[in-house]
Design a protein around this motif. Structure first.
Motif, PDB file in Angstrom:
ATOM      1  N   ALA A  60      -8.087  15.879   0.202  1.00  0.00           N
ATOM      2  CA  ALA A  60      -7.950  15.010  -0.336  1.00  0.00           C
ATOM      3  C   ALA A  60      -9.052  14.318  -1.407  1.00  0.00           C
ATOM      4  CB  ALA A  60      -8.530  13.904   1.060  1.00  0.00           C
ATOM      5  N   ARG A  61      -9.749  14.893  -1.625  1.00  0.00           N
ATOM      6  CA  ARG A  61     -10.399  15.101  -2.944  1.00  0.00           C
ATOM      7  C   ARG A  61      -9.878  15.494  -4.069  1.00  0.00           C
ATOM      8  NH1 ARG A  61     -15.357  13.002  -2.212  1.00  0.00           N
ATOM      9  NH2 ARG A  61     -16.159  13.048  -0.109  1.00  0.00           N
ATOM     10  N   ASP A  62      -8.945  16.856  -3.661  1.00  0.00           N
ATOM     11  CA  ASP A  62      -8.479  17.530  -4.672  1.00  0.00           C
ATOM     12  C   ASP A  62      -7.161  16.693  -5.313  1.00  0.00           C
ATOM     13  OD1 ASP A  62      -7.285  19.921  -6.082  1.00  0.00           O
ATOM     14  OD2 ASP A  62      -5.770  19.925  -5.089  1.00  0.00           O
ATOM     15  N   ILE A  63      -6.519  16.113  -4.003  1.00  0.00           N
ATOM     16  CA  ILE A  63      -5.991  15.068  -4.767  1.00  0.00           C
ATOM     17  C   ILE A  63      -6.151  13.641  -5.442  1.00  0.00           C
ATOM     18  CG2 ILE A  63      -4.215  13.533  -3.486  1.00  0.00           C
ATOM     19  CD1 ILE A  63      -3.448  15.193  -1.167  1.00  0.00           C
TER      20      ILE A  63
ATOM     21  N   VAL B 181       0.669  -1.577  -0.146  1.00  0.00           N
ATOM     22  CA  VAL B 181       0.151  -0.307   0.029  1.00  0.00           C
ATOM     23  C   VAL B 181       1.121   1.335   0.097  1.00  0.00           C
ATOM     24  CG1 VAL B 181      -1.932   1.124   1.405  1.00  0.00           C
ATOM     25  CG2 VAL B 181      -1.897  -0.997   0.972  1.00  0.00           C
ATOM     26  N   ARG B 182       0.460   2.079  -0.961  1.00  0.00           N
ATOM     27  CA  ARG B 182       0.849   4.038  -0.786  1.00  0.00           C
ATOM     28  C   ARG B 182      -0.128   4.302  -0.389  1.00  0.00           C
ATOM     29  NH1 ARG B 182       5.748   4.369  -3.481  1.00  0.00           N
ATOM     30  NH2 ARG B 182       6.672   2.498  -4.420  1.00  0.00           N
ATOM     31  N   HIS B 183       0.002   5.547   0.958  1.00  0.00           N
ATOM     32  CA  HIS B 183      -1.471   6.355   0.852  1.00  0.00           C
ATOM     33  C   HIS B 183      -0.108   7.987   1.190  1.00  0.00           C
ATOM     34  CE1 HIS B 183      -0.835   7.333   5.362  1.00  0.00           C
ATOM     35  NE2 HIS B 183       0.232   7.038   4.726  1.00  0.00           N
ATOM     36  N   ILE B 184      -1.992   8.918   0.986  1.00  0.00           N
ATOM     37  CA  ILE B 184      -1.323  10.322   1.022  1.00  0.00           C
ATOM     38  C   ILE B 184      -1.890  10.200   2.351  1.00  0.00           C
ATOM     39  CG2 ILE B 184      -1.244  12.809   0.241  1.00  0.00           C
ATOM     40  CD1 ILE B 184      -0.984  11.055  -2.582  1.00  0.00           C
ATOM     41  N   LEU B 185      -1.713  11.255   3.348  1.00  0.00           N
ATOM     42  CA  LEU B 185      -2.031  11.707   4.339  1.00  0.00           C
ATOM     43  C   LEU B 185      -2.540  13.294   4.770  1.00  0.00           C
ATOM     44  CD1 LEU B 185      -3.944  10.642   7.586  1.00  0.00           C
ATOM     45  CD2 LEU B 185      -1.508  11.511   7.966  1.00  0.00           C
TER      46      LEU B 185
ATOM     47  N   LYS C  70       4.460  12.662  -1.134  1.00  0.00           N
ATOM     48  CA  LYS C  70       6.163  13.435  -0.931  1.00  0.00           C
ATOM     49  C   LYS C  70       5.759  15.297  -0.445  1.00  0.00           C
ATOM     50  CE  LYS C  70       8.973  10.908  -3.328  1.00  0.00           C
ATOM     51  NZ  LYS C  70      10.323  10.384  -4.191  1.00  0.00           N
ATOM     52  N   LYS C  71       4.828  15.889  -2.244  1.00  0.00           N
ATOM     53  CA  LYS C  71       4.106  17.086  -1.898  1.00  0.00           C
ATOM     54  C   LYS C  71       3.523  17.577  -0.369  1.00  0.00           C
ATOM     55  CE  LYS C  71       3.039  20.939  -4.640  1.00  0.00           C
ATOM     56  NZ  LYS C  71       2.389  21.193  -5.851  1.00  0.00           N
ATOM     57  N   HIS C  72       2.024  16.835  -0.408  1.00  0.00           N
ATOM     58  CA  HIS C  72       0.783  16.818   0.213  1.00  0.00           C
ATOM     59  C   HIS C  72       1.189  15.830   1.770  1.00  0.00           C
ATOM     60  CE1 HIS C  72      -0.372  19.379  -2.943  1.00  0.00           C
ATOM     61  NE2 HIS C  72      -0.084  18.657  -3.892  1.00  0.00           N
ATOM     62  N   SER C  73       2.154  14.710   2.098  1.00  0.00           N
ATOM     63  CA  SER C  73       1.024  13.511   2.905  1.00  0.00           C
ATOM     64  C   SER C  73       1.960  14.540   4.315  1.00  0.00           C
ATOM     65  CB  SER C  73       2.167  12.443   2.954  1.00  0.00           C
ATOM     66  OG  SER C  73       1.453  11.444   3.926  1.00  0.00           O
ATOM     67  N   ILE C  74       1.554  14.239   5.420  1.00  0.00           N
ATOM     68  CA  ILE C  74       1.815  14.422   6.445  1.00  0.00           C
ATOM     69  C   ILE C  74       2.358  13.691   7.456  1.00  0.00           C
ATOM     70  CG2 ILE C  74       0.146  16.894   6.956  1.00  0.00           C
ATOM     71  CD1 ILE C  74      -1.940  15.067   8.293  1.00  0.00           C
ATOM     72  N   ASP C  75       2.452  12.382   6.866  1.00  0.00           N
ATOM     73  CA  ASP C  75       2.958  11.275   7.479  1.00  0.00           C
ATOM     74  C   ASP C  75       3.957  11.377   6.671  1.00  0.00           C
ATOM     75  OD1 ASP C  75       3.426   8.941   7.733  1.00  0.00           O
ATOM     76  OD2 ASP C  75       2.510   7.919   7.013  1.00  0.00           O
TER      77      ASP C  75
ATOM     78  N   ASP D 217      -8.776   8.797  12.549  1.00  0.00           N
ATOM     79  CA  ASP D 217      -8.316   9.825  13.641  1.00  0.00           C
ATOM     80  C   ASP D 217      -6.384  10.613  13.127  1.00  0.00           C
ATOM     81  OD1 ASP D 217     -10.243   8.949  15.111  1.00  0.00           O
ATOM     82  OD2 ASP D 217      -9.135   7.507  16.768  1.00  0.00           O
ATOM     83  N   PHE D 218      -6.352  10.296  12.126  1.00  0.00           N
ATOM     84  CA  PHE D 218      -5.318  10.921  11.735  1.00  0.00           C
ATOM     85  C   PHE D 218      -5.632  11.422  10.912  1.00  0.00           C
ATOM     86  CE2 PHE D 218      -3.557   6.135  13.168  1.00  0.00           C
ATOM     87  CZ  PHE D 218      -2.919   7.003  14.297  1.00  0.00           C
ATOM     88  N   GLY D 219      -6.116  11.945  10.308  1.00  0.00           N
ATOM     89  CA  GLY D 219      -7.116  12.463   9.266  1.00  0.00           C
ATOM     90  C   GLY D 219      -7.552  11.790   8.311  1.00  0.00           C
TER      91      GLY D 219
END
Length: 279
Positions: free
Chosen positions: A156-159, A145-149, A174-179, A221-223
Motif C-alpha cells: 500500500a505504501r509503495d502504491i 470514492v476510489r480505492h485500491i485494496l 486495475k493492476k493491484h487491487s484485490i477488490d 479487516d479486508f486489508g
C-alpha cells in the motif's frame, strides 16, 4: 420477525416439528377441524397452520392451494417417521433426548421473545426519538470514492509513493487491487455514506478533502486501502415522515429496536441470575 435469536429458534423449531409435527401437549385443547389421522393420531387445522408458517419461512410456495396440499402430505410423512422412531425406541436415545431438550429450550426462547415484544411494543414516539438521535449522529456528507485494496502495508505504501510520482490511480487499481469488482473499474466505489462501508474505511475517507489521496494506508479487516476522494456532496437525509413512509425502511428500523428490547431483557436476566461456569 427477523431477530437473530428468533431465526436460530425457528430453525430448531422446524427440527422439532420434523420429529413430532402434530404431537399435542396433554394440557392443550385444540378443537379445530381434523384434516387427517395417522395410525389414530390426528392432524388438525391449527397444527397445519402452525407448521405451514414454520415451513413458509424456509421454503415458501406461492400457490396457496398447492401449499396446503404439500404441507399436509409433508406432515403425514413426518408423523409416520416420528411414530416409527418412537416404535424403535429412538425417543429414549440420550443424543435424541439432548437434542429435544435444546429444541424445547429454543421454542421457549421464541415464545419469550414474542411475549416481550407484545408487552413492550415499539411506539411511534420511540421510533421518532431514535430517528432524531441517529440523524444528529449521522455524517452529513457523502463521498465519491476510489480505492485500491492490497494485502499488506508495504505494498500500500509503495502504491502511495507511485501516486505521488504521478502514477494513474485507475491503472494502479486495475493492476493491484484485490477488490476485483471495483478494481476493474479503476477502484471506483461510487458515492458512499456512513454505514455503507466499514467504520475504519469511512473514517479514512472523511479525513480527506475533495480530490485528495490518502497519504497513509488505511487498515480494515479486508486489508490495506489507498483512498481517493473524487467529489463530495451534502447527504440527503429524509424527514421522519418520509422515512416512515418507506415500509421496508420502517420495518427494518423497527426490528433493530426490537433487537435492543430483547438484548436488554437478556441483560437484566443475567444481572439477576446466579450463574457459575467452569471456565
Amino acid at each position: 420477525m427477523s431477530l437473530r435469536t428468533a431465526t436460530v429458534a425457528l430453525a430448531l423449531v422446524a427440527g422439532l416439528v420434523a420429529l413430532a409435527a402434530c404431537e399435542r401437549q396433554a394440557d392443550t385443547i385444540d378443537d379445530s377441524k381434523v384434516l387427517a389421522t395417522v395410525n389414530g393420531q390426528p392432524i388438525t387445522e391449527t397444527e397445519l397452520e402452525q407448521y405451514r408458517q414454520l415451513r413458509q419461512a424456509r421454503e415458501p410456495i406461492a400457490d396457496k392451494a398447492k401449499e396446503r396440499e404439500v404441507v399436509l402430505k409433508e406432515m403425514i410423512d413426518r408423523v409416520l417417521l416420528a411414530q416409527k422412531a418412537e416404535a424403535n425406541g429412538l425417543d429414549k436415545d440420550p443424543e435424541v433426548q439432548a437434542l429435544l431438550k435444546r429444541v424445547r429450550e429454543n421454542i421457549l426462547v421464541q415464545a419469550m421473545i414474542r411475549r416481550n415484544l407484545k408487552d413492550n411494543p415499539i411506539t411511534d414516539d420511540e421510533l421518532k426519538t431514535r430517528f432524531d438521535k441517529e440523524v444528529r449522529d449521522t455524517h452529513k456528507t457523502e463521498y465519491q470514492v476510489r480505492h485500491i485494496l492490497v494485502k499488506d502495508e508495504d505494498e500500500a505504501r509503495d502504491i502511495i509513493k507511485q501516486l505521488k510520482g504521478k502514477g494513474s490511480f485507475e491503472n494502479l487499481a486495475k493492476k493491484h487491487s484485490i477488490d476485483v469488482q471495483s478494481g476493474k473499474n479503476g477502484g471506483s466505489l461510487g458515492w458512499i455514506n456512513q454505514g455503507m462501508v466499514v467504520p475504519e474505511f469511512f473514517e479514512g475517507v472523511s479525513r480527506l478533502e475533495k480530490g485528495a489521496v490518502s497519504s497513509e494506508p488505511v487498515k480494515s479487516d479486508f486489508g490495506w486501502h489507498v483512498i481517493k476522494v473524487e467529489n463530495t456532496r451534502a447527504a440527503k437525509i429524509p424527514t421522519f415522515e418520509e422515512f416512515m413512509g418507506d415500509r421496508q425502511a420502517r420495518a427494518n428500523f423497527q426490528r433493530r429496536l426490537q433487537d435492543e428490547h430483547v438484548e436488554q431483557m437478556v441483560k437484566e436476566l443475567r444481572a439477576s441470575a446466579k450463574i457459575t461456569t467452569s471456565e
